[in-house]
Design a protein around this motif. Structure first.
Motif, mmCIF file in Angstrom:
data_model
loop_
_atom_site.group_PDB
_atom_site.id
_atom_site.type_symbol
_atom_site.label_atom_id
_atom_site.label_comp_id
_atom_site.label_asym_id
_atom_site.label_seq_id
_atom_site.Cartn_x
_atom_site.Cartn_y
_atom_site.Cartn_z
ATOM 1 N N LYS A 196 0.852 -1.186 0.000
ATOM 2 C CA LYS A 196 0.000 0.000 0.000
ATOM 3 C C LYS A 196 0.887 1.235 0.000
ATOM 4 C CE LYS A 196 -3.747 2.158 2.680
ATOM 5 N NZ LYS A 196 -4.629 2.002 3.873
ATOM 6 N N THR A 197 0.499 2.254 -0.729
ATOM 7 C CA THR A 197 1.199 3.538 -0.692
ATOM 8 C C THR A 197 0.263 4.627 -1.185
ATOM 9 O OG1 THR A 197 3.185 4.755 -1.367
ATOM 10 C CG2 THR A 197 2.158 3.338 -3.023
ATOM 11 N N THR A 198 0.540 5.833 -0.737
ATOM 12 C CA THR A 198 -0.236 6.990 -1.188
ATOM 13 C C THR A 198 0.561 7.838 -2.177
ATOM 14 O OG1 THR A 198 0.547 8.262 0.720
ATOM 15 C CG2 THR A 198 -1.552 7.100 0.952
ATOM 16 N N LEU A 199 1.790 7.441 -2.471
ATOM 17 C CA LEU A 199 2.669 8.236 -3.328
ATOM 18 C C LEU A 199 2.541 7.785 -4.775
ATOM 19 C CD1 LEU A 199 5.872 8.289 -1.079
ATOM 20 C CD2 LEU A 199 3.966 9.907 -1.130
ATOM 21 N N MET A 200 2.120 8.694 -5.627
ATOM 22 C CA MET A 200 1.943 8.371 -7.043
ATOM 23 C C MET A 200 3.122 8.917 -7.841
ATOM 24 S SD MET A 200 -0.805 6.643 -6.974
ATOM 25 C CE MET A 200 -1.108 6.515 -8.739
ATOM 26 N N VAL B 101 7.627 1.185 -9.356
ATOM 27 C CA VAL B 101 8.493 0.099 -8.891
ATOM 28 C C VAL B 101 7.688 -0.962 -8.144
ATOM 29 C CG1 VAL B 101 10.396 -0.467 -7.312
ATOM 30 C CG2 VAL B 101 10.559 1.533 -8.805
ATOM 31 N N LEU B 102 6.791 -0.536 -7.272
ATOM 32 C CA LEU B 102 5.997 -1.489 -6.501
ATOM 33 C C LEU B 102 5.093 -2.324 -7.400
ATOM 34 C CD1 LEU B 102 4.995 0.791 -3.483
ATOM 35 C CD2 LEU B 102 6.635 -1.096 -3.442
ATOM 36 N N ARG B 103 4.469 -1.685 -8.382
ATOM 37 C CA ARG B 103 3.538 -2.406 -9.262
ATOM 38 C C ARG B 103 4.246 -3.407 -10.176
ATOM 39 N NH1 ARG B 103 -0.514 2.642 -10.895
ATOM 40 N NH2 ARG B 103 -1.898 2.443 -9.079
ATOM 41 N N HIS B 104 5.524 -3.145 -10.476
ATOM 42 C CA HIS B 104 6.247 -4.035 -11.381
ATOM 43 C C HIS B 104 7.047 -5.107 -10.640
ATOM 44 C CE1 HIS B 104 5.424 -0.764 -14.302
ATOM 45 N NE2 HIS B 104 5.484 -1.737 -15.185
ATOM 46 N N LYS C 155 -5.953 -1.379 -1.521
ATOM 47 C CA LYS C 155 -6.414 -0.001 -1.370
ATOM 48 C C LYS C 155 -7.310 0.130 -0.152
ATOM 49 C CE LYS C 155 -5.910 1.039 -6.246
ATOM 50 N NZ LYS C 155 -6.379 1.818 -7.381
ATOM 51 N N ASP C 156 -7.477 1.372 0.248
ATOM 52 C CA ASP C 156 -8.378 1.714 1.352
ATOM 53 C C ASP C 156 -8.015 0.921 2.607
ATOM 54 O OD1 ASP C 156 -9.680 3.454 -0.376
ATOM 55 O OD2 ASP C 156 -10.982 1.859 -1.121
ATOM 56 N N GLU C 157 -8.970 0.147 3.139
ATOM 57 C CA GLU C 157 -8.753 -0.542 4.405
ATOM 58 C C GLU C 157 -8.302 -1.990 4.240
ATOM 59 O OE1 GLU C 157 -8.823 1.043 7.378
ATOM 60 O OE2 GLU C 157 -9.095 2.809 6.107
ATOM 61 N N GLY C 158 -7.916 -2.376 3.050
ATOM 62 C CA GLY C 158 -7.458 -3.744 2.844
ATOM 63 C C GLY C 158 -6.210 -4.054 3.650
ATOM 64 N N GLU C 159 -6.038 -5.313 4.035
ATOM 65 C CA GLU C 159 -4.867 -5.716 4.813
ATOM 66 C C GLU C 159 -3.618 -5.656 3.947
ATOM 67 O OE1 GLU C 159 -5.213 -9.398 6.815
ATOM 68 O OE2 GLU C 159 -6.793 -8.704 8.168
ATOM 69 N N TRP C 160 -2.532 -5.222 4.544
ATOM 70 C CA TRP C 160 -1.290 -5.055 3.802
ATOM 71 C C TRP C 160 -0.122 -5.648 4.576
ATOM 72 C CZ3 TRP C 160 1.583 -2.064 7.109
ATOM 73 C CH2 TRP C 160 0.889 -1.178 7.945
ATOM 74 N N ASP D 29 3.410 8.219 4.379
ATOM 75 C CA ASP D 29 4.009 9.519 4.642
ATOM 76 C C ASP D 29 4.075 9.724 6.158
ATOM 77 O OD1 ASP D 29 1.451 10.449 5.506
ATOM 78 O OD2 ASP D 29 0.947 10.937 3.445
ATOM 79 N N VAL D 30 4.834 10.732 6.581
ATOM 80 C CA VAL D 30 5.076 10.902 8.018
ATOM 81 C C VAL D 30 3.815 11.311 8.768
ATOM 82 C CG1 VAL D 30 7.536 11.358 7.773
ATOM 83 C CG2 VAL D 30 5.920 13.261 7.601
ATOM 84 N N SER D 31 2.874 11.953 8.094
ATOM 85 C CA SER D 31 1.641 12.334 8.781
ATOM 86 C C SER D 31 0.818 11.094 9.133
ATOM 87 C CB SER D 31 0.825 13.299 7.904
ATOM 88 O OG SER D 31 0.454 12.678 6.682
ATOM 89 N N TRP D 32 0.778 10.105 8.240
ATOM 90 C CA TRP D 32 0.079 8.852 8.569
ATOM 91 C C TRP D 32 0.748 8.184 9.769
ATOM 92 C CZ3 TRP D 32 1.040 3.841 9.499
ATOM 93 C CH2 TRP D 32 -0.050 2.950 9.509
ATOM 94 N N LEU D 33 2.066 8.176 9.752
ATOM 95 C CA LEU D 33 2.812 7.542 10.841
ATOM 96 C C LEU D 33 2.455 8.165 12.185
ATOM 97 C CD1 LEU D 33 5.440 5.536 11.077
ATOM 98 C CD2 LEU D 33 6.600 7.679 11.592
ATOM 99 N N ARG D 34 2.415 9.485 12.199
ATOM 100 C CA ARG D 34 2.131 10.226 13.424
ATOM 101 C C ARG D 34 0.740 9.899 13.964
ATOM 102 N NH1 ARG D 34 4.153 14.722 11.247
ATOM 103 N NH2 ARG D 34 2.101 15.381 10.582
ATOM 104 N N GLU D 35 -0.214 9.759 13.071
ATOM 105 C CA GLU D 35 -1.602 9.601 13.485
ATOM 106 C C GLU D 35 -2.014 8.151 13.714
ATOM 107 O OE1 GLU D 35 -3.724 11.453 10.346
ATOM 108 O OE2 GLU D 35 -2.806 13.432 10.666
ATOM 109 N N ASN D 36 -1.312 7.194 13.087
ATOM 110 C CA ASN D 36 -1.829 5.824 13.071
ATOM 111 C C ASN D 36 -0.918 4.751 13.652
ATOM 112 O OD1 ASN D 36 -4.454 6.027 11.321
ATOM 113 N ND2 ASN D 36 -2.915 7.229 10.236
ATOM 114 N N PHE D 37 0.379 5.014 13.761
ATOM 115 C CA PHE D 37 1.303 3.932 14.117
ATOM 116 C C PHE D 37 0.912 3.255 15.422
ATOM 117 C CE2 PHE D 37 5.023 1.836 15.745
ATOM 118 C CZ PHE D 37 5.664 1.339 14.620
#
Length: 426
Positions: free
Chosen positions: A29-33, A39-42, A50-55, A61-69
């Motif tokens: 999973k990534t939010t960076l396009m 690289v990940l897709r290949h 996507k979304d809430e699927g298990e990964w 990004d660092v904001s996700w890390l701050r809020e969710n880790f």
């Protein structure tokens, strides 16, 4: 936030105890396009969720890390792209604090000669808490140029140069005066905002209520190494190597870009200054990587789920001395040219090889593609080659920084040897 027993965690990954078992399916999973997504897709066996699927792998990004880790349960094999307190190295004031502390430790334990190996960052003071120390140093060296940088803003916002104390009085009073408003339009090197600090607002009616930000005041390197006989500009202009800024120039060529491969740069320097001087420069840059990582080794929360791709911002002066300016937690992965795209693609592929979600590596490798590896508090050393100058006998640092490097052949040899090891009887 600490984990609580009654907290509902988001579960990711397989059951425990399977960290080193080979895996043929990796859910990412990534939010960076950008290049990363390509690289990940290949990558064989990797499937995007996507979304809430298990990964199994999340380049966040660092904001996700701050809020969710702290709210996310991760199984043994799961990997995520940042350390929880990466800002110990990537926020300007923390980086300097850790390097200063590490230098004092080295001086106590190994002497001044060893401590001097950490003298690769300009004299720096955190503002406002070290303002009086800064003033003392400022008055010892009148007439030199200093640079002020907000500790947690991106793309050079808020940076300005000064030679007089009165130039920073508006800043010290906690107001956003004309000086700061002007320099907002003069971006410098890219950095990230790992701290969550809010950028200063610029509307006139809010100026009086905005508290002063934390800055660092750093001695400006006034003799940078210039290529192509570029002229220095008077203050307050800032000289840049940032693509985000250079691409706005009228003579910027989007296809050619404005970057050199480090191998080409090394060859250029060798033709101008000789191989010995260049060898010393690149050895000094290796030293920056090693010492800076050692300086945060005891403070970074070493979670086995985490890895980090740091971007080092190093300036070389006319004496071929490298200076560490800052370290980025989220270096740009967007390509500015075809050559840049190929470079970043290889970089990311090798990063994934090192992270080794597929569990193919043994842990004893000395090199993976374009990466030289470090073990046990220092660089891996190899026995091949001539004796080095440090009295280590025939052991020399396993570094290929800027050297001719057949990355693809190295990877072929690496994975071929791993296949042979697996086929060999136990």
């Amino acid at each position: 936030m600490s984990r609580q027993k009654n907290q509902s965690f988001k579960g990711h990954g397989l059951s425990k105890g399977k960290e080193r078992e080979p895996r043929t399916l990796i859910r990412f999973k990534t939010t960076l396009m950008n290049t990363l997504m390509d690289v990940l897709r290949h990558r064989p066996g990797w499937v995007e969720v996507k979304d809430e699927g298990e990964w199994d792998f999340f380049w966040c990004d660092v904001s996700w890390l701050r809020e969710n880790f702290d709210h996310t349960y991760m199984d043994e094999h799961v990997r995520i792209s940042h350390f929880r307190n990466h800002y110990e190295l990537t926020r300007k004031n923390y980086m300097v604090k850790n390097l200063k502390r590490f230098r004092k430790q080295l001086e106590r334990e190994a002497g001044k000669v060893e401590a001097a190996k950490c003298d690769f960052f300009p004299k720096t003071f955190e503002m406002p808490c070290e303002y009086h120390l800064f003033v003392e140093e400022f008055r010892k060296n009148p007439g030199i140029t200093w640079i002020m940088k907000p500790v947690a803003r991106s793309q050079g916002k808020g940076i300005f140069l000064f030679r007089r104390l009165k130039d920073i009085m508006d800043w010290r009073k906690g107001t956003v005066g004309k000086k700061l408003t002007i320099v907002e339009a003069q971006p410098n090197r890219a950095n990230v905002n790992p701290s969550g600090s809010h950028d200063t607002k610029s509307s006139d009616d809010q100026k009086e209520e905005i508290p002063v930000e934390n800055y660092v005041a750093q001695r400006y390197v006034e003799n940078p190494y210039l290529i192509g006989a570029l002229d220095r500009q008077p203050l307050p202009d800032v000289h840049l190597t940032n693509v985000a800024v250079q691409k706005t120039s009228p003579d910027y060529h989007p296809k050619k870009g404005c970057k050199w491969m480090i191998q080409r740069f090394r060859q250029y320097l060798a033709s101008k200054h000789g191989p010995e001087a260049v060898e010393r420069l690149f050895r000094d840059m290796d030293n920056i990587f090693i010492r800076s990582l050692q300086s945060v080794q005891k403070v970074i929360i070493s979670d086995k789920h985490c890895f980090e791709l740091y971007g080092y911002d190093i300036l070389i002066d006319q004496d071929l001395k490298p200076w560490l300016l800052e370290v980025n937690a989220s270096p740009s992965l967007t390509a500015s040219s075809q050559e840049d795209y190929e470079l970043k693609t290889c970089l990311l592929e090798d990063t994934l090889h090192v992270v080794d979600m597929e569990a193919r590596l043994t842990g004893r490798e000395k090199r993976v593609g374009g990466f030289d590896l470090m073990w046990n508090d220092g660089p891996v050393r190899r026995e091949e080659g001539p004796s080095d100058l440090s009295g280590m006998g025939n052991f020399v640092t396993n570094t290929h920084l800027g050297c001719v490097n057949d990355r693809k052949e190295q990877l072929r040899q690496l994975f071929r040897s791993l296949q042979v090891q697996k086929k060999a009887p136990g």
